[in-house]
Write a protein that holds these residues in place. Sequence first.
Motif, short mmCIF file in Angstrom:
data_model
loop_
_atom_site.label_atom_id
_atom_site.label_comp_id
_atom_site.label_asym_id
_atom_site.label_seq_id
_atom_site.Cartn_x
_atom_site.Cartn_y
_atom_site.Cartn_z
N ALA A 32 0.82 -1.21 0.00
CA ALA A 32 0.00 0.00 0.00
C ALA A 32 0.85 1.26 0.00
O ALA A 32 0.45 2.29 -0.56
CB ALA A 32 -0.93 0.00 1.21
N ALA A 33 2.04 1.21 0.62
CA ALA A 33 2.87 2.41 0.77
C ALA A 33 3.82 2.62 -0.40
O ALA A 33 4.14 3.77 -0.73
CB ALA A 33 3.67 2.32 2.07
N ILE A 34 4.27 1.56 -1.03
CA ILE A 34 5.30 1.67 -2.06
C ILE A 34 4.70 2.22 -3.35
O ILE A 34 3.63 1.79 -3.80
CB ILE A 34 5.94 0.29 -2.32
CG1 ILE A 34 6.60 -0.23 -1.03
CG2 ILE A 34 6.99 0.38 -3.43
CD1 ILE A 34 7.00 -1.69 -1.11
N SER A 35 5.39 3.16 -3.96
CA SER A 35 4.90 3.80 -5.18
C SER A 35 5.01 2.86 -6.38
O SER A 35 5.80 1.91 -6.39
CB SER A 35 5.70 5.08 -5.46
OG SER A 35 7.05 4.75 -5.78
N ALA A 36 4.23 3.17 -7.41
CA ALA A 36 4.28 2.38 -8.64
C ALA A 36 5.66 2.46 -9.27
O ALA A 36 6.15 1.48 -9.86
CB ALA A 36 3.22 2.88 -9.61
N GLN A 37 6.32 3.61 -9.15
CA GLN A 37 7.65 3.78 -9.73
C GLN A 37 8.65 2.81 -9.10
O GLN A 37 9.44 2.17 -9.79
CB GLN A 37 8.13 5.21 -9.53
CG GLN A 37 9.53 5.48 -10.07
CD GLN A 37 9.99 6.90 -9.80
OE1 GLN A 37 9.26 7.70 -9.23
NE2 GLN A 37 11.21 7.22 -10.21
N VAL A 38 8.60 2.69 -7.77
CA VAL A 38 9.53 1.78 -7.10
C VAL A 38 9.17 0.34 -7.42
O VAL A 38 10.06 -0.50 -7.65
CB VAL A 38 9.52 2.04 -5.58
CG1 VAL A 38 10.24 0.93 -4.82
CG2 VAL A 38 10.16 3.38 -5.27
N LYS A 39 7.89 0.02 -7.44
CA LYS A 39 7.49 -1.35 -7.77
C LYS A 39 7.95 -1.75 -9.17
O LYS A 39 8.22 -2.93 -9.43
CB LYS A 39 5.97 -1.49 -7.66
CG LYS A 39 5.45 -1.49 -6.23
CD LYS A 39 3.94 -1.62 -6.19
CE LYS A 39 3.42 -1.60 -4.76
NZ LYS A 39 1.94 -1.67 -4.71
N ALA A 40 8.06 -0.76 -10.06
CA ALA A 40 8.50 -1.06 -11.42
C ALA A 40 10.00 -1.30 -11.52
O ALA A 40 10.48 -1.90 -12.48
CB ALA A 40 8.10 0.09 -12.35
#
Length: 532
Positions: free
Chosen positions: A448-456
């Motif tokens: 929930a906290a991690i941004s889409a950019q980091v997940k990518a």
Amino acid sequence: MNDTSTTAREVLQDRLANILGPGGFLSDDESRTLHSADLFGAGGRVAAVIRPASIEELSAAVAEIAHAGLALMPRGGGLTYVQGYVSQTDGAIAVDVRRMNRILEIDEQDLLITVEAGVTWMQIYDALKPRGLRLPFFGTFSGRGATVGGGLSNGALFLGTARYGTSAEIVLGMQVVLADGSILHTGQTAIQTARRSFTRTFGPDTTGLFTHDAGALGIKGVVTLRMMRAPAHTDYLSFGFQDRDAAVEALCEIGRSELAEDCYMMDPDKTRAALSAPSDWVKDAKTLMKVVSQEKGLLRSLRAGAQLAMAGRDFIEDGCYSLHMVLAGRTREAVEGDMALARAIIAPSGGKELPNSIPKAGRADPYSQLDAVIGATGDRWVALNAKVAHSDAKPLVDAVESLIARHQSELDARGVVVSRLLTVIGNHVFSYEPVFNWHDTWLPGHHAAISAQVKATVAEPVANPEARSLVIEVRSEIVELFASFGAQSNQIGRTYHYADILRPEARALLQGIKHVIDPENRVNPGALGLGA
């Protein structure tokens, strides 16, 4: 809700949905899963989530839930790892206060700010900065998402703590929703004729009862905090030590001398982590511009920017314990005088002055992105902390380091890295915080906290139950050691000993208060070790 009939459950759901409006009542699987775990692990599965948008909605919803006899699990930003808002059984109702996010009043004449409990520390900072105002203690690194209500329940500290203490030292009054839905006023507005919470010690300190209570006594709805005029001048110092004991004593002496707003020390692993994160030049450039913009005067601005750019990330020697300070005052001369005294204190300890990049960049952008709930390579982390008097600093550090050393080979084998963050609180408290990092699958709160950019760009690690079990084992041993020192810990939750180590008279008093305001033990049962 599992203990009620289907009809009664449906009636309660309808009533709560009517009270809370669209988005205020959630019972979908994803929301229930998220609110059934913190950043360390999952607990009992909640039956539903309420998200009130005002203290009136919170009060009305809690009153309805009281009739059903269901447990309530108060939750702020959801960024803790001590099981503080995680139920031990299924069927509780999670109370998410993040929609209660209004700043209700900024009183510049009396230097008071009144906010709803779901307001974040960053919201307050951003609202006050253009007015030349600030909170004395103004939040945690996680203040972008961490709420005031959660911070007061869990002993929040860091920004401004070396001079002004913790969140408990700046709160003057609260409006707390009790287990039956009634609203309790603490501080001066407990007096029927009082119009504002400008002090908290007219008679017994009822506000203090609800600070650092892990949400076990009631649900914070509205809070009044004291403000201050922001310091006109700020500067920064960093020093490196090869000797740990010398660094610890220097940190304590800086604390005793009341020179800094922030004063903290990182061990070699923590220092390396602070400097070795993958370089994001867009972020670095933004930080550089913030450093430049916060300096007073063109020449100082240009010099500060040049110093930060030239220092880069490779200026600290291996094995270095790095000590960092933020010094602030009303005049440039006062700050420079404090800096000179700090250098004089450090010199006999063998500290070597370093570029001040870490504290300067930290204050330029004080609230981390929420991506920081994981490490740079996707690793999970959890911390422990103990607060003791300065005279116990070295014995505590020696004891914990000896304990960790006994497990070091196994920690290395399972890829668990332990780093340390040491701080001072006011002029009389030393804080020691070991942090465990290991690669393991993420929990719902991480996702929930991690941004889409980091997940990518950062892959989620595979499950690592062996490392996780070892962290739990070593963590438990350290908790026992902290208790043997009579140490204080923030974020008590269900991790640290509390009620079970109180003297009998103190425990009876606390249990008596709990029984009066929550006779059925429905508000966060088990937190603080109460009513487990």
